[in-house]
Design an enzyme around this catalytic site. Structure first.
Site, PDB file in Angstrom:
ATOM      1  N   GLU A 112       3.470  -5.445   7.599  1.00 35.00           N
ATOM      2  CA  GLU A 112       2.820  -4.323   8.173  1.00 35.00           C
ATOM      3  C   GLU A 112       2.669  -4.194   9.676  1.00 35.00           C
ATOM      4  OE1 GLU A 112       1.873  -6.663   6.161  1.00 35.00           O
ATOM      5  OE2 GLU A 112       0.347  -5.687   4.540  1.00 35.00           O
ATOM      6  N   GLU A 126      -0.362  -9.276  -1.417  1.00 31.55           N
ATOM      7  CA  GLU A 126      -1.833  -9.627  -1.252  1.00 31.55           C
ATOM      8  C   GLU A 126      -2.327  -9.642  -2.572  1.00 31.55           C
ATOM      9  OE1 GLU A 126      -2.207  -6.672   1.829  1.00 31.55           O
ATOM     10  OE2 GLU A 126      -3.216  -8.017   3.070  1.00 31.55           O
ATOM     11  N   GLY A 135       0.545  -5.125   0.674  1.00 32.82           N
ATOM     12  CA  GLY A 135      -0.459  -5.266  -0.462  1.00 32.82           C
ATOM     13  C   GLY A 135      -0.287  -5.645  -1.559  1.00 32.82           C
ATOM     14  N   ALA A 144       0.869  -0.943   0.028  1.00 32.62           N
ATOM     15  CA  ALA A 144       0.105  -0.019   0.023  1.00 32.62           C
ATOM     16  C   ALA A 144       0.912   1.114  -0.191  1.00 32.62           C
ATOM     17  CB  ALA A 144      -0.754   0.092   1.382  1.00 32.62           C
TER      18      ALA A 144
HETATM   19  N1  CO8 Z   1       4.674   3.254  -0.561  1.00 36.39           N
HETATM   20  C1  CO8 Z   1       5.018   4.644  -0.931  1.00 36.39           C
HETATM   21  N2  CO8 Z   1       6.109   4.529  -1.244  1.00 36.39           N
HETATM   22  C2  CO8 Z   1       7.273   3.678  -1.243  1.00 36.39           C
HETATM   23  C3  CO8 Z   1       6.575   2.252  -0.828  1.00 36.39           C
HETATM   24  C4  CO8 Z   1       5.298   2.238  -0.319  1.00 36.39           C
HETATM   25  N3  CO8 Z   1       4.889   1.059   0.199  1.00 36.39           N
HETATM   26  N4  CO8 Z   1       7.624   1.515  -0.862  1.00 36.39           N
HETATM   27  C5  CO8 Z   1       8.685   2.221  -1.575  1.00 36.39           C
HETATM   28  N5  CO8 Z   1       8.388   3.670  -1.783  1.00 36.39           N
HETATM   29  C6  CO8 Z   1       9.163   4.473  -2.339  1.00 36.39           C
HETATM   30  C7  CO8 Z   1      10.124   4.981  -1.415  1.00 36.39           C
HETATM   31  O1  CO8 Z   1       9.640   6.071  -0.443  1.00 36.39           O
HETATM   32  C8  CO8 Z   1      11.061   5.505  -2.418  1.00 36.39           C
HETATM   33  O2  CO8 Z   1      10.563   7.057  -2.875  1.00 36.39           O
HETATM   34  P1  CO8 Z   1      11.713   8.155  -2.829  1.00 36.39           P
HETATM   35  O3  CO8 Z   1      12.616   7.786  -3.673  1.00 36.39           O
HETATM   36  O4  CO8 Z   1      10.873   9.413  -3.176  1.00 36.39           O
HETATM   37  O5  CO8 Z   1      12.261   8.287  -1.426  1.00 36.39           O
HETATM   38  C9  CO8 Z   1      11.121   4.753  -3.608  1.00 36.39           C
HETATM   39  O6  CO8 Z   1       9.923   4.195  -3.473  1.00 36.39           O
HETATM   40  C10 CO8 Z   1      12.133   3.644  -3.634  1.00 36.39           C
HETATM   41  O7  CO8 Z   1      12.190   3.055  -2.323  1.00 36.39           O
HETATM   42  P2  CO8 Z   1      13.365   2.690  -1.442  1.00 36.39           P
HETATM   43  O8  CO8 Z   1      14.435   3.954  -1.646  1.00 36.39           O
HETATM   44  O9  CO8 Z   1      13.027   2.501   0.110  1.00 36.39           O
HETATM   45  O10 CO8 Z   1      14.142   1.422  -2.040  1.00 36.39           O
HETATM   46  P3  CO8 Z   1      15.283   0.423  -1.169  1.00 36.39           P
HETATM   47  O11 CO8 Z   1      15.553  -0.541  -2.302  1.00 36.39           O
HETATM   48  O12 CO8 Z   1      15.944   0.952  -0.477  1.00 36.39           O
HETATM   49  O13 CO8 Z   1      14.168  -0.422  -0.357  1.00 36.39           O
HETATM   50  C11 CO8 Z   1      12.181  -1.565   0.124  1.00 36.39           C
HETATM   51  C12 CO8 Z   1      13.102  -1.297  -1.104  1.00 36.39           C
HETATM   52  C13 CO8 Z   1      12.709  -2.380   1.303  1.00 36.39           C
HETATM   53  C14 CO8 Z   1      10.824  -2.368  -0.556  1.00 36.39           C
HETATM   54  C15 CO8 Z   1      11.482  -0.353   0.985  1.00 36.39           C
HETATM   55  O14 CO8 Z   1      11.477   0.580  -0.167  1.00 36.39           O
HETATM   56  C16 CO8 Z   1      10.343  -0.724   1.733  1.00 36.39           C
HETATM   57  O15 CO8 Z   1      10.458  -1.245   3.013  1.00 36.39           O
HETATM   58  N6  CO8 Z   1       9.366  -0.234   1.237  1.00 36.39           N
HETATM   59  C17 CO8 Z   1       8.066  -0.480   1.998  1.00 36.39           C
HETATM   60  C18 CO8 Z   1       7.551  -2.126   2.125  1.00 36.39           C
HETATM   61  C19 CO8 Z   1       6.190  -2.047   3.036  1.00 36.39           C
HETATM   62  O16 CO8 Z   1       6.413  -1.780   4.299  1.00 36.39           O
HETATM   63  N7  CO8 Z   1       5.132  -2.321   2.463  1.00 36.39           N
HETATM   64  C20 CO8 Z   1       4.014  -2.506   3.216  1.00 36.39           C
HETATM   65  C21 CO8 Z   1       3.031  -1.458   3.271  1.00 36.39           C
HETATM   66  S1  CO8 Z   1       1.718  -1.551   4.176  1.00 36.39           S
HETATM   67  C22 CO8 Z   1       0.672  -2.415   3.436  1.00 36.39           C
HETATM   68  O17 CO8 Z   1       0.868  -2.773   2.141  1.00 36.39           O
HETATM   69  C23 CO8 Z   1      -0.648  -2.693   3.976  1.00 36.39           C
HETATM   70  C24 CO8 Z   1      -1.767  -2.983   3.129  1.00 36.39           C
HETATM   71  C25 CO8 Z   1      -3.154  -3.140   3.858  1.00 36.39           C
HETATM   72  C26 CO8 Z   1      -3.426  -1.687   3.671  1.00 36.39           C
HETATM   73  C27 CO8 Z   1      -4.733  -1.560   4.538  1.00 36.39           C
HETATM   74  C28 CO8 Z   1      -5.472  -0.231   4.181  1.00 36.39           C
HETATM   75  C29 CO8 Z   1      -5.320   0.820   5.081  1.00 36.39           C
END
Ligand code: CO8
Length: 264
Positions: free
Chosen positions: A137, A117, A114, A69
């Site tokens: 999450e 999922e 997500g 998400a």
């Molecule tokens: N949302 C928004 N932006 C994101 C996300 C995300 N999930 N993941 C990555 N990005 C963005 C980063 O902010 C970054 O942007 P910027 O360059 O502007 O800073 C860009 O993508 C590149 O990401 P990274 O620099 O972090 O890349 P890395 O290679 O260093 O890391 C990772 C890759 C490990 C995947 C890291 O980006 C990460 O941990 N991302 C988040 C993963 C995460 O926690 N996902 C779960 C989200 S919660 C969810 O999905 C819940 C679903 C249910 C929701 C229920 C409804 C409310």
């Protein structure tokens, strides 16, 4: 097909490929992506999509299928907005499951939260060797909200799902293959997409009516006790005898010819 900003939709013969196209945010599932996915699934059901017999769902760029998400959008959400966001995406996953044609998730890189999922709502998952899967999450103070607490235990069993969800740990493609989360692993994205297209072509050569019936029966039976599932299968099996495709398929077999199915 309509114009999309966050998706790319391509059609080749009987195959449609839907690509989530926000590589700069690792294809995070923003409300715009969710709305466009809902529209795309709707279009795949429309008369213009007649003839499409398999769908591939993938993410653009080398790094991610979808990193979950959109955390930027979620950071300030109220409980009400979160319920709406979760509901909208849960609807997309249900509608994907209810499409009459199979959907193959092609996971390149991260399928987190997500993203995983969404992949699990597809019929099965192919992955690249660099893919990583997880439900992170709880590390954000949240829980899976797009079906992860339901579909992950169904796919890998409750104990493995609990270990993954409680720890927030990401697993690699080899581990995902070993626990039955993915069907096949490929060295490169190109190899994965080629293999998925080949599987799609194999599916497309079969009876679309029978494939749709098998998909609906498998998914419905999964939620039923064995005896009720068998009853459902018996009814669906009998119903195939009312289709043109059953006549086309059985006659072609007996005539030693290739069947030309029409999908009804
Ligand atoms: N949302 C928004 N932006 C994101 C996300 C995300 N999930 N993941 C990555 N990005 C963005 C980063 O902010 C970054 O942007 P910027 O360059 O502007 O800073 C860009 O993508 C590149 O990401 P990274 O620099 O972090 O890349 P890395 O290679 O260093 O890391 C990772 C890759 C490990 C995947 C890291 O980006 C990460 O941990 N991302 C988040 C993963 C995460 O926690 N996902 C779960 C989200 S919660 C969810 O999905 C819940 C679903 C249910 C929701 C229920 C409804 C409310």
């Amino acid at each position: 097909m309509d114009e999309y900003q966050a998706l790319k939709i391509e059609r080749a013969d009987q195959l449609a490929t839907v690509t989530i196209d926000r590589p700069e945010a690792l294809n995070a599932l923003s409300t715009q992506v969710v709305a466009e996915l809902a529209r795309a699934v709707d279009e795949l059901r429309s008369p213009e999509a007649a003839g499409i017999r398999c769908v591939l769902l993938t993410g653009s760029g080398a790094k991610a299928f979808a990193a979950g998400a959109d955390i930027r959008e979620m950071a300030d959400m109220t409980e009400e907005q979160a319920a709406e966001y979760s509901g909208a995406m849960q609807d997309v996953t249900r509608e994907l499951e209810q499409l009459p044609v199979p959907v193959i998730a092609c996971v390149n890189g991260f399928a987190l939260g997500g993203g995983l999922e969404l992949a699990m709502a597809c019929d099965f998952i192919y992955a690249t060797a660099s893919a990583r899967f997880g439900q992170p999450e709880v590390g954000l103070g949240l829980i899976p909200g797009f079906g992860g607490t339901v579909r992950l235990p169904q796919l890998v069993g409750p104990a493995r799902a609990k270990e993954l969800i409680y720890s927030g740990r990401a697993i690699d493609a080899a581990t995902a293959l070993q626990i039955g989360l993915v069907n096949q692993v490929f060295d490169t994205r190109e190899e994965m997409l080629e293999a998925a297209a080949a599987t799609g072509a194999e599916i497309a050569a079969k009876s679309p009516a029978a494939v749709a019936s098998a998909k609906g029966t498998i998914d419905a039976a999964a939620a039923l006790p064995t005896a009720e599932g068998l009853l459902l299968e018996r009814e669906a099996f009998a119903a195939t005898f009312g289709t043109e495709d059953a006549r086309i398929g059985t006659r072609a077999f007996l005539a030693k010819e290739k069947p030309q199915f029409i999908g009804k």
